[in-house]
Design an enzyme around this catalytic site. Sequence first.
Site, PDB file in Angstrom:
ATOM      1  N   ILE A 125       9.718 -22.883   7.810  1.00  0.00           N
ATOM      2  CA  ILE A 125      10.374 -23.727   8.802  1.00  0.00           C
ATOM      3  C   ILE A 125       9.558 -23.676  10.096  1.00  0.00           C
ATOM      4  CG2 ILE A 125      12.547 -24.131  10.062  1.00  0.00           C
ATOM      5  CD1 ILE A 125      12.958 -24.325   7.035  1.00  0.00           C
ATOM      6  N   ASP A 213       9.915 -13.566   1.838  1.00  0.00           N
ATOM      7  CA  ASP A 213       9.371 -14.074   3.104  1.00  0.00           C
ATOM      8  C   ASP A 213       8.048 -14.792   2.842  1.00  0.00           C
ATOM      9  OD1 ASP A 213      11.358 -13.011   4.669  1.00  0.00           O
ATOM     10  OD2 ASP A 213      10.013 -11.801   5.928  1.00  0.00           O
ATOM     11  N   VAL A 214       7.692 -15.711   3.737  1.00  0.00           N
ATOM     12  CA  VAL A 214       6.450 -16.473   3.544  1.00  0.00           C
ATOM     13  C   VAL A 214       5.251 -15.863   4.283  1.00  0.00           C
ATOM     14  CG1 VAL A 214       6.680 -18.088   5.490  1.00  0.00           C
ATOM     15  CG2 VAL A 214       5.581 -18.834   3.354  1.00  0.00           C
ATOM     16  N   GLU A 305      19.419  -9.472   6.610  1.00  0.00           N
ATOM     17  CA  GLU A 305      19.136  -8.154   6.026  1.00  0.00           C
ATOM     18  C   GLU A 305      20.367  -7.236   6.069  1.00  0.00           C
ATOM     19  OE1 GLU A 305      15.104  -6.176   6.182  1.00  0.00           O
ATOM     20  OE2 GLU A 305      16.129  -5.177   7.837  1.00  0.00           O
TER      21      GLU A 305
HETATM   22  C1  4GW Z   1      11.090 -15.716  16.131  1.00  0.00           C
HETATM   23  O1  4GW Z   1      10.731 -16.515  16.943  1.00  0.00           O
HETATM   24  C2  4GW Z   1      11.162 -16.084  14.721  1.00  0.00           C
HETATM   25  S1  4GW Z   1      10.756 -17.562  14.106  1.00  0.00           S
HETATM   26  C3  4GW Z   1      11.553 -15.257  13.740  1.00  0.00           C
HETATM   27  C4  4GW Z   1      11.533 -15.846  12.456  1.00  0.00           C
HETATM   28  C5  4GW Z   1      11.145 -17.137  12.495  1.00  0.00           C
HETATM   29  C6  4GW Z   1      10.974 -18.024  11.367  1.00  0.00           C
HETATM   30  C7  4GW Z   1      11.213 -17.507  10.099  1.00  0.00           C
HETATM   31  C8  4GW Z   1      10.550 -19.373  11.498  1.00  0.00           C
HETATM   32  O2  4GW Z   1      10.355 -19.919  12.574  1.00  0.00           O
HETATM   33  N1  4GW Z   1      10.364 -20.119  10.368  1.00  0.00           N
HETATM   34  C9  4GW Z   1      10.580 -19.581   9.139  1.00  0.00           C
HETATM   35  O3  4GW Z   1      10.377 -20.263   8.131  1.00  0.00           O
HETATM   36  N2  4GW Z   1      11.047 -18.291   8.996  1.00  0.00           N
HETATM   37  C10 4GW Z   1      11.325 -17.778   7.650  1.00  0.00           C
HETATM   38  O4  4GW Z   1      12.114 -16.604   7.715  1.00  0.00           O
HETATM   39  C11 4GW Z   1      10.019 -17.377   6.957  1.00  0.00           C
HETATM   40  O5  4GW Z   1      10.155 -17.553   5.575  1.00  0.00           O
HETATM   41  C12 4GW Z   1       9.926 -15.917   7.301  1.00  0.00           C
HETATM   42  O6  4GW Z   1       9.072 -15.219   6.440  1.00  0.00           O
HETATM   43  C13 4GW Z   1      11.380 -15.506   7.206  1.00  0.00           C
HETATM   44  C14 4GW Z   1      11.755 -14.236   7.972  1.00  0.00           C
HETATM   45  O7  4GW Z   1      11.181 -14.236   9.267  1.00  0.00           O
HETATM   46  P1  4GW Z   1       9.992 -13.233   9.634  1.00  0.00           P
HETATM   47  O8  4GW Z   1       9.074 -13.188   8.486  1.00  0.00           O
HETATM   48  O9  4GW Z   1       9.396 -13.649  10.926  1.00  0.00           O
HETATM   49  O10 4GW Z   1      10.761 -11.865   9.792  1.00  0.00           O
HETATM   50  P2  4GW Z   1      10.042 -10.431   9.761  1.00  0.00           P
HETATM   51  O11 4GW Z   1       9.243 -10.289  11.001  1.00  0.00           O
HETATM   52  O12 4GW Z   1      11.197  -9.458   9.689  1.00  0.00           O
HETATM   53  O13 4GW Z   1       9.172 -10.348   8.544  1.00  0.00           O
HETATM   54 MN    MN Z   2       8.332 -11.615   7.245  1.00  0.00          MN
END
Ligand code: 4GW
Ligand code: MN
Length: 355
Positions: A125, A213-214, A305
Amino acid sequence: MCTDNWGRSDRNRCWYFIIFAALLFILSFSWHSLKNSQWPPRGMFTCKSVSHSTSDTSYLDQLKEVKLQRMLYEKPETLKPPRTDVLTMTPWLAPIVWNGTYNIDILNEQFHRRGVRIGLTVFAIKKYTVFVKTFLESAEKFFMVGHKVNYYVFTDRASDISNITLNDGRHLVVLDVPSYKRWQEVSMRRMEMIRNFSRERFIYEVDYLVCVDVDMRFSDDVGVEILSNVFGTLHPGFYGASRQSFTYERRTQSEAYIAADEGDFYYAGGYFGGTVEEVYKLTNHCHEAMMADKEKNIEAVWHDESYINKYFLYHKPTKILSPEYLWDNNFGVPAMLKRRRFVAVPKNHAQIRNR
Ligand code: 4GW
Ligand code: MN
């Protein structure tokens, strides 16, 4: 009873009465047995000597056999467990998957014979579309190689997803979904979207779902050893931590609340899966819990989570993936970690994230 010395009409009436009474008896008997019936009838499976006519077909007759071929491999050693440095089984007898604990050839043979189809879901996204290419290219090298795979990329920017060449039996499906303003909601709404698409589409197309996650890349094999009814993954930051240090939701008002004296593991939000049915149940439950909290104006501390951790506390996973399956090189490379199969891609928070 209907004696000869009665008149003809008396006799007829008598026979009508007998037929009517018999019918009534048959009807009430069959109604009673229908009401109390159970399927399969009691004893059907426990008493082998019960004989059935040969025309009877049972669903048992249609069961498909998954028979392995002769295979050569080292015998498992009851007195020499392959890993003694890590926990390889939960107290509820779910395997924890570490390198060395399984034989991939046996598993591949079993899953190939079942013709298993796997869906890999990922969300890209807003600016997170930049991660998709590396994610897919690395998945082609390491994820479920030789099996049938559908990649489901959920995005609000479909035109940003470039078509990459995929190996045989593998397909890319781009799903148009809305984006949300708050990043917490972008992350949390994944539950609702996976739930909806499970019902509308995934249930017809795949047997298992793997939801990740991506912002990651595959760097070593991830195969059918991960598949089970419902599985979670140990968070790379907490596999050795105490209960008290798990960052569960601690406010009692939240649906994600976990008491200080409860909890098995700290599971990662970014890697879970199972059969489509089980993933439907998990995502539906988490989404409903989030909506209930939203009504109460509360959001769990670690978003989706936290709700997954609550779900897995009371719906124990049937398999758990070790941190080999979800690693972040910021945690270094501890001795127990023999392989790093799926690692976080470093992200420039200022550029990628839109707060
Ligand atoms: C802060 O500004 C953001 S944007 C935190 C997550 C965001 C986000 C996450 C985004 O803008 N678009 C998106 O597609 N995602 C999806 O949620 C994406 O698949 C990502 O891998 C997942 C979880 O967010 P993350 O990987 O950033 O979380 P962490 O740091 O815990 O791996
Ligand atoms: Mn992530």
